[in-house]
Design an enzyme around this catalytic site. Structure first.
Site, PDB file in Angstrom:
ATOM      1  N   LYS A   1       0.838  -1.207   0.000  1.00 18.96           N
ATOM      2  CA  LYS A   1       0.000   0.000   0.000  1.00 18.96           C
ATOM      3  C   LYS A   1       0.871   1.255   0.000  1.00 18.96           C
ATOM      4  CE  LYS A   1      -3.814  -2.372   2.401  1.00 18.96           C
ATOM      5  NZ  LYS A   1      -4.808  -2.287   3.508  1.00 18.96           N
TER       6      LYS A   1
ATOM      7  N   TYR B   1     -12.297  -3.061  -3.730  1.00 18.96           N
ATOM      8  CA  TYR B   1     -12.866  -3.072  -2.380  1.00 18.96           C
ATOM      9  C   TYR B   1     -14.391  -3.197  -2.397  1.00 18.96           C
ATOM     10  CZ  TYR B   1      -8.339  -2.066  -0.187  1.00 18.96           C
ATOM     11  OH  TYR B   1      -7.044  -2.137   0.279  1.00 18.96           O
TER      12      TYR B   1
ATOM     13  N   ASN C   1      -1.875  -0.325   6.994  1.00 20.24           N
ATOM     14  CA  ASN C   1      -1.239  -1.566   7.453  1.00 20.24           C
ATOM     15  C   ASN C   1      -0.344  -2.208   6.387  1.00 20.24           C
ATOM     16  OD1 ASN C   1      -3.267  -2.340   5.774  1.00 20.24           O
ATOM     17  ND2 ASN C   1      -4.464  -3.427   7.323  1.00 20.24           N
TER      18      ASN C   1
ATOM     19  N   HIS D   1      -1.828  -5.528   1.316  1.00 15.52           N
ATOM     20  CA  HIS D   1      -3.074  -6.250   1.050  1.00 15.52           C
ATOM     21  C   HIS D   1      -2.701  -7.643   0.559  1.00 15.52           C
ATOM     22  CE1 HIS D   1      -6.948  -7.403  -0.713  1.00 15.52           C
ATOM     23  NE2 HIS D   1      -6.236  -7.849  -1.729  1.00 15.52           N
TER      24      HIS D   1
ATOM     25  N   GLU E   1      -9.311 -10.527  -8.039  1.00 13.60           N
ATOM     26  CA  GLU E   1      -8.386  -9.397  -7.884  1.00 13.60           C
ATOM     27  C   GLU E   1      -7.264  -9.436  -8.926  1.00 13.60           C
ATOM     28  OE1 GLU E   1      -7.233  -9.638  -3.764  1.00 13.60           O
ATOM     29  OE2 GLU E   1      -9.245  -9.111  -3.069  1.00 13.60           O
TER      30      GLU E   1
HETATM   31  P1  IDP Z   1      -7.490  -7.189   5.476  1.00 11.34           P
HETATM   32  O1  IDP Z   1      -6.668  -6.182   4.684  1.00 11.34           O
HETATM   33  O2  IDP Z   1      -6.727  -7.663   6.686  1.00 11.34           O
HETATM   34  O3  IDP Z   1      -8.041  -8.301   4.634  1.00 11.34           O
HETATM   35  P2  IDP Z   1     -10.169  -6.046   5.469  1.00 11.34           P
HETATM   36  O4  IDP Z   1     -11.169  -6.306   6.526  1.00 11.34           O
HETATM   37  O5  IDP Z   1     -10.360  -6.719   4.137  1.00 11.34           O
HETATM   38  O6  IDP Z   1      -8.721  -6.376   6.084  1.00 11.34           O
HETATM   39  O7  IDP Z   1     -10.138  -4.467   5.261  1.00 11.34           O
HETATM   40  C1  IDP Z   1      -9.512  -3.891   4.143  1.00 11.34           C
HETATM   41  C2  IDP Z   1      -8.663  -2.716   4.609  1.00 11.34           C
HETATM   42  O8  IDP Z   1      -9.490  -1.681   5.099  1.00 11.34           O
HETATM   43  C3  IDP Z   1      -7.727  -3.047   5.788  1.00 11.34           C
HETATM   44  O9  IDP Z   1      -6.523  -3.657   5.371  1.00 11.34           O
HETATM   45  C4  IDP Z   1      -7.508  -1.673   6.394  1.00 11.34           C
HETATM   46  O10 IDP Z   1      -6.568  -0.918   5.620  1.00 11.34           O
HETATM   47  C5  IDP Z   1      -8.890  -1.037   6.217  1.00 11.34           C
HETATM   48  N1  IDP Z   1      -9.781  -1.252   7.365  1.00 11.34           N
HETATM   49  C6  IDP Z   1     -10.375  -2.418   7.722  1.00 11.34           C
HETATM   50  N2  IDP Z   1     -11.158  -2.282   8.785  1.00 11.34           N
HETATM   51  C7  IDP Z   1     -11.071  -0.963   9.142  1.00 11.34           C
HETATM   52  C8  IDP Z   1     -11.678  -0.185  10.178  1.00 11.34           C
HETATM   53  O11 IDP Z   1     -12.452  -0.668  11.007  1.00 11.34           O
HETATM   54  N3  IDP Z   1     -11.355   1.138  10.226  1.00 11.34           N
HETATM   55  C9  IDP Z   1     -10.507   1.700   9.339  1.00 11.34           C
HETATM   56  N4  IDP Z   1      -9.925   1.011   8.339  1.00 11.34           N
HETATM   57  C10 IDP Z   1     -10.190  -0.312   8.229  1.00 11.34           C
HETATM   58 MG    MG Z   2      -9.381  -8.105   2.978  1.00 13.93          MG
END
Ligand code: IDP
Ligand code: MG
Length: 145
Positions: A16, A56, A123, A126, A137
């Protein structure tokens, strides 16, 4: 003729914009390769709104979707297709939990990430979460593959 070759799998990994900005793209690739997976393709990309909305789609309607797309457009991402037996779950394991503050040490997010107190969890990476997501994807990011 039957083959004993293990079934291969592909996954989409994105470094990212926070990871690219911090100069950690190479470190993520290093960990993928050190684990024994193969790089199929690697490309630095500026993602469009359209691509990110599709990418997304599962988060449509969630409060963090708009800031997430804004963050993902804030700079280039490194788009990677990696290959290997069970690479989808393997890369998710390398990446660690979504919240980098509590992601286990030893993981990409746990070692290199933290919560910066922003609207969106930044984080670093992805990774596709299932064979269906990976196929969808990879088709979005690399239609030629
Ligand atoms: P993942 O990346 O671990 O699969 P997902 O639930 O698919 O997590 O969420 C996609 C991305 O959205 C996350 O990697 C993070 O950057 C962001 N995200 C997920 N949940 C939250 C939240 O509750 N608040 C803010 N950002 C979030
Ligand atoms: Mg995800």
């Amino acid at each position: 003729m039957t083959s004993d070759a293990p079934a291969q799998q592909r996954t989409l990994v994105l470094v990212k914009p926070d990871g690219v900005r911090r100069g950690l793209a190479g470190e993520v690739l290093r960990r993928i390769e050190a684990k024994g997976y193969t790089l199929v393709t690697v490309e630095l990309r500026q993602a469009s709104d359209e691509l990110l909305a599709e990418h997304y789609a599962e988060h449509a309607g969630k409060p963090f979707l708009a800031p997430l797309v804004e963050f993902m457009r804030s700079g280039p991402v490194l788009a990677v297709v990696a290959e290997g037996h069970r690479v989808i779950e393997g890369f998710r394991s390398l990446a660690g939990a979504t919240d980098p503050t509590v992601a286990a040490p030893g993981t990409i997010r746990g070692d290199l990430g933290r919560d910066w107190g922003l609207k969106v969890i930044q984080n670093l990476v992805h990774g596709s979460d299932s064979p269906e997501s990976a196929a969808r994807e990879i088709g979005l990011w690399f239609p030629a593959l």
